[in-house]
Motif scaffolding. Sequence first.
Motif, PDB file in Angstrom:
ATOM      1  N   SER A 135       0.708  -0.945  -0.367  1.00 35.20           N
ATOM      2  CA  SER A 135      -0.103  -0.400  -0.111  1.00 35.20           C
ATOM      3  C   SER A 135       1.197   1.442  -0.252  1.00 35.20           C
ATOM      4  O   SER A 135       0.612   2.269  -0.957  1.00 35.20           O
ATOM      5  CB  SER A 135      -1.317  -0.257   1.349  1.00 35.20           C
ATOM      6  N   ALA A 136       1.938   1.278   1.057  1.00 36.89           N
ATOM      7  CA  ALA A 136       2.862   2.159   1.126  1.00 36.89           C
ATOM      8  C   ALA A 136       3.649   2.350  -0.617  1.00 36.89           C
ATOM      9  O   ALA A 136       4.212   3.386  -0.646  1.00 36.89           O
ATOM     10  CB  ALA A 136       4.114   2.105   1.539  1.00 36.89           C
ATOM     11  N   GLY A 137       3.871   1.239  -1.152  1.00 33.47           N
ATOM     12  CA  GLY A 137       4.555   1.382  -2.746  1.00 33.47           C
ATOM     13  C   GLY A 137       5.726   1.033  -2.721  1.00 33.47           C
ATOM     14  O   GLY A 137       6.901   1.951  -3.277  1.00 33.47           O
ATOM     15  N   VAL A 138       6.426   0.214  -1.160  1.00 33.10           N
ATOM     16  CA  VAL A 138       7.726   0.177  -0.664  1.00 33.10           C
ATOM     17  C   VAL A 138       8.145  -1.358  -0.923  1.00 33.10           C
ATOM     18  O   VAL A 138       7.108  -1.982  -0.501  1.00 33.10           O
ATOM     19  CB  VAL A 138       7.693   0.686   0.437  1.00 33.10           C
ATOM     20  N   ALA A 139       8.896  -1.859  -1.963  1.00 26.57           N
ATOM     21  CA  ALA A 139       9.480  -2.758  -2.058  1.00 26.57           C
ATOM     22  C   ALA A 139      10.103  -3.312  -0.884  1.00 26.57           C
ATOM     23  O   ALA A 139      10.532  -2.842  -0.283  1.00 26.57           O
ATOM     24  CB  ALA A 139      10.602  -2.677  -2.555  1.00 26.57           C
ATOM     25  N   LEU A 140       9.471  -4.347  -0.549  1.00 20.61           N
ATOM     26  CA  LEU A 140       9.717  -5.039   0.872  1.00 20.61           C
ATOM     27  C   LEU A 140      10.900  -6.641   0.553  1.00 20.61           C
ATOM     28  O   LEU A 140      10.490  -7.565  -0.188  1.00 20.61           O
ATOM     29  CB  LEU A 140       8.793  -5.618   1.393  1.00 20.61           C
ATOM     30  N   VAL A 141      11.571  -6.828   1.526  1.00 21.22           N
ATOM     31  CA  VAL A 141      13.260  -7.805   0.916  1.00 21.22           C
ATOM     32  C   VAL A 141      12.621  -8.444   2.548  1.00 21.22           C
ATOM     33  O   VAL A 141      13.172  -7.916   3.575  1.00 21.22           O
ATOM     34  CB  VAL A 141      13.760  -7.194   0.775  1.00 21.22           C
ATOM     35  N   ALA A 142      12.938  -9.824   1.955  1.00 23.87           N
ATOM     36  CA  ALA A 142      12.909 -10.491   3.184  1.00 23.87           C
ATOM     37  C   ALA A 142      14.935 -11.000   3.643  1.00 23.87           C
ATOM     38  O   ALA A 142      15.115 -11.216   2.898  1.00 23.87           O
ATOM     39  CB  ALA A 142      11.935 -11.811   3.300  1.00 23.87           C
ATOM     40  N   VAL A 143      15.837 -10.846   5.311  1.00 25.79           N
ATOM     41  CA  VAL A 143      16.271 -10.915   5.374  1.00 25.79           C
ATOM     42  C   VAL A 143      16.806 -12.619   6.048  1.00 25.79           C
ATOM     43  O   VAL A 143      15.232 -12.557   6.901  1.00 25.79           O
ATOM     44  CB  VAL A 143      16.872 -10.325   6.224  1.00 25.79           C
ATOM     45  N   HIS A 144      17.586 -13.544   5.614  1.00 25.08           N
ATOM     46  CA  HIS A 144      17.297 -14.474   6.464  1.00 25.08           C
ATOM     47  C   HIS A 144      17.398 -14.807   8.459  1.00 25.08           C
ATOM     48  O   HIS A 144      17.753 -13.951   8.706  1.00 25.08           O
ATOM     49  CB  HIS A 144      18.645 -14.975   6.074  1.00 25.08           C
ATOM     50  N   PRO A 145      16.436 -15.062   8.754  1.00 24.67           N
ATOM     51  CA  PRO A 145      16.644 -14.845  10.249  1.00 24.67           C
ATOM     52  C   PRO A 145      17.999 -14.529  10.986  1.00 24.67           C
ATOM     53  O   PRO A 145      18.220 -14.150  11.946  1.00 24.67           O
ATOM     54  CB  PRO A 145      15.497 -16.267  10.593  1.00 24.67           C
ATOM     55  N   LYS A 146      18.845 -15.919  10.123  1.00 24.78           N
ATOM     56  CA  LYS A 146      19.601 -15.919  10.860  1.00 24.78           C
ATOM     57  C   LYS A 146      21.226 -14.998  10.568  1.00 24.78           C
ATOM     58  O   LYS A 146      21.982 -14.851  10.733  1.00 24.78           O
ATOM     59  CB  LYS A 146      20.756 -17.856  10.966  1.00 24.78           C
ATOM     60  N   ALA A 147      20.732 -13.815   9.350  1.00 23.37           N
ATOM     61  CA  ALA A 147      21.710 -12.990   9.283  1.00 23.37           C
ATOM     62  C   ALA A 147      22.167 -12.396   9.689  1.00 23.37           C
ATOM     63  O   ALA A 147      21.269 -11.297  10.967  1.00 23.37           O
ATOM     64  CB  ALA A 147      21.402 -12.256   7.754  1.00 23.37           C
ATOM     65  N   ARG A 148      23.434 -11.664  10.113  1.00 21.37           N
ATOM     66  CA  ARG A 148      23.712 -10.659  11.337  1.00 21.37           C
ATOM     67  C   ARG A 148      23.682  -9.101  10.721  1.00 21.37           C
ATOM     68  O   ARG A 148      24.034  -8.603   9.202  1.00 21.37           O
ATOM     69  CB  ARG A 148      25.139 -10.999  11.661  1.00 21.37           C
ATOM     70  N   TRP A 149      23.060  -8.491  11.268  1.00 26.55           N
ATOM     71  CA  TRP A 149      23.051  -6.475  10.519  1.00 26.55           C
ATOM     72  C   TRP A 149      24.303  -6.465  10.610  1.00 26.55           C
ATOM     73  O   TRP A 149      24.099  -5.307   9.603  1.00 26.55           O
ATOM     74  CB  TRP A 149      21.498  -5.921  10.975  1.00 26.55           C
ATOM     75  N   ASP A 150      25.189  -6.907  11.432  1.00 24.69           N
ATOM     76  CA  ASP A 150      26.330  -5.542  11.466  1.00 24.69           C
ATOM     77  C   ASP A 150      26.950  -6.434  10.094  1.00 24.69           C
ATOM     78  O   ASP A 150      28.220  -5.986  10.221  1.00 24.69           O
ATOM     79  CB  ASP A 150      27.388  -5.837  12.874  1.00 24.69           C
ATOM     80  N   HIS A 151      26.705  -7.361   9.849  1.00 22.06           N
ATOM     81  CA  HIS A 151      27.833  -8.453   8.626  1.00 22.06           C
ATOM     82  C   HIS A 151      26.742  -8.105   7.039  1.00 22.06           C
ATOM     83  O   HIS A 151      27.335  -7.995   6.245  1.00 22.06           O
ATOM     84  CB  HIS A 151      27.252  -9.760   8.897  1.00 22.06           C
ATOM     85  N   VAL A 152      25.120  -7.614   6.957  1.00 24.67           N
ATOM     86  CA  VAL A 152      24.567  -7.316   5.394  1.00 24.67           C
ATOM     87  C   VAL A 152      24.836  -5.830   6.313  1.00 24.67           C
ATOM     88  O   VAL A 152      25.538  -5.831   4.435  1.00 24.67           O
ATOM     89  CB  VAL A 152      23.205  -8.023   5.902  1.00 24.67           C
ATOM     90  N   PHE A 153      24.965  -5.122   6.853  1.00 24.74           N
ATOM     91  CA  PHE A 153      24.926  -4.172   6.456  1.00 24.74           C
ATOM     92  C   PHE A 153      26.511  -2.994   5.853  1.00 24.74           C
ATOM     93  O   PHE A 153      26.662  -2.712   5.039  1.00 24.74           O
ATOM     94  CB  PHE A 153      24.987  -2.967   7.850  1.00 24.74           C
ATOM     95  N   PRO A 154      27.495  -3.807   5.880  1.00 24.92           N
ATOM     96  CA  PRO A 154      29.030  -3.091   5.843  1.00 24.92           C
ATOM     97  C   PRO A 154      28.672  -3.470   3.848  1.00 24.92           C
ATOM     98  O   PRO A 154      29.231  -3.197   2.857  1.00 24.92           O
ATOM     99  CB  PRO A 154      29.855  -3.387   6.151  1.00 24.92           C
TER     100      PRO A 154
END
Length: 587
Positions: A135-154
């Motif tokens: 409804s907001a017109g924004v793409a939504l991406v699922a990230v693996h539950p075991k992924a570490r954000w401090d790894h994905v962001f860099p």
Amino acid sequence: MIGQSHPSDQTIGTGRPAVSSRKRAVAKAGREAESSETITLRELLAALDTSVVELIEAPAGDSVAISSVALVDSSDLSVEVESPSPDLYLHVGVRKAEAVRWFEEVALRAPDHRPRAVMSKSAASSTALQSAARSAGVALVAVHPKARWDHVFPLIQRMLDRSRQQYRLGDPELLAVDTDLFGLAQAIAQNAGGMVSIEDAQARVLAYSASDEAADELRTLSILGRIGPRDYLKAMQEWGVYDRLRESDEVVDVPAHDELGTKRRLVVSIRQTVEDGSAAPRLLGSIWVQQGYAPFTDNAADVLRGASAIAARIISRSLNAPSTEGVLIQRLFGARGGGVDAPSVASALNLPDSGSAAVVGFAVTAGEPEPPSEIVTSVGSMISLHASALRRDSVSTIIGNRAYVLFPRYKSANIIATWTRQLVEQLEQKRLILLRAAIAMPVSGLGQVAGARTEVDRVLDGTAATYPEGRVTTLAESRTAVLLGEILDLVGGNSELRDPRLDALVEYDDKHASNLRESAEAYLAEHGDVRNAAAVLQVHPNTLRYRIRRVEEIVGVNLQDASDRLLIEIQLALLRRPAGQNRPTLR
């Protein structure tokens, strides 16, 4: 956490990761990716690998351009955004209901104030969240539950920074080109076969090529930022793989292990060699290639050796030399010689060169005068993330052992102050990092940023002894502490202004195990009121009177005289300073 630049001289960057991407985003008229010089959501997801992300909703398609990213938590969602949103939001610890409400609010914004995509670990399991994003017109991406954000962001940041060089399968000059690590990983995969991961010296994945169904669990875990199975790591130690990587440049063939479910791998170290041979090579990381369905190519070992040299060059450059944008940002803040042409900086960084700005400085409160570099780097990274969430045009950097943020043309002083206080509290509660912050505003244009940083440093220097009071403050609020600290600096830095008579008092206390100095301090703090001072010290007033007379005799002063009292208070304040306390080197 972010990047590999030297922690004492590190540029965290702007809301957009690189000058080139900022310029491209400004120049691009539409929001669709129309050029090979703009990374699309499709390209970003492909690079991140299906092991990490999955596209759930794409109301505007997957060709939307992504050039900026912000990592936000629940508290950040409630912060008023003063400028267009970053293109990509990473929802860290945001509950499903909070995310749904946020998407409902986003739907009411003007198009330029909406993100283009959101990554969330809840995306795949919540139909309400998917509907709200649609409804907001924004793409939504699922990230693996075991992924570490401090790894994905860099990884995302490096993808946004990477060159748009395209590589052709079988190009004989492929490995002669100076590329980025993601491009290098893809080139190795094409020329050696298999699936590639490039790691730093701490076994953190820096870049990788695309995976296929032949990827084993070890590869998947490494891409998710997780440590490999303990039994496999033990086997690697027993086989001497790590020792061989540390000691040589040879390509090591690691056999498959059926019981552990791991496939055959080739690995080579990434080492920085000292040209004159005065020191042993420095281990910078390693390149791993997992065999897929097809065998490795005949020249795979040669490809890896060549790739190792290129990887060493890329990593060494990032360790030792900040980017052109990094140098420009640090000069903007008055470091690296300072002195900038405001219109040129505004054009290069896509910043307004007029209007009121704000500069915020952060110092780590640690037991040591100089906090560990890894703490400074971690804090600077988190500050940059939160700053870009508040304003996408914010500029952040680390100079010495402090982090600084510039907010151009802010609309509300209260928003800046509230954001700073909330960030200090969040980092203390969630990461057990104690910070102090100082704010300088208004700053009238980019030409005054260096002066504002000097003001911020004055406040941080002058209020260090008052922590935890004044954890977030300004020069106006802390002028007494700042000026007194600077006066003590001047006195302490000039031996001729130190009163040697106080040494006699210190020596007397040491020799007789007495506390005359403490008594004098309490007496002066209570403005000569003997009864109040005696109550503080928990002694009889007559005892304190005797001690004060002894102080006057030993030092040779009259504490009834205003001038003597002022001098002794200044000298005692110098003695109270921690041994070896120095102001940080800032320029």
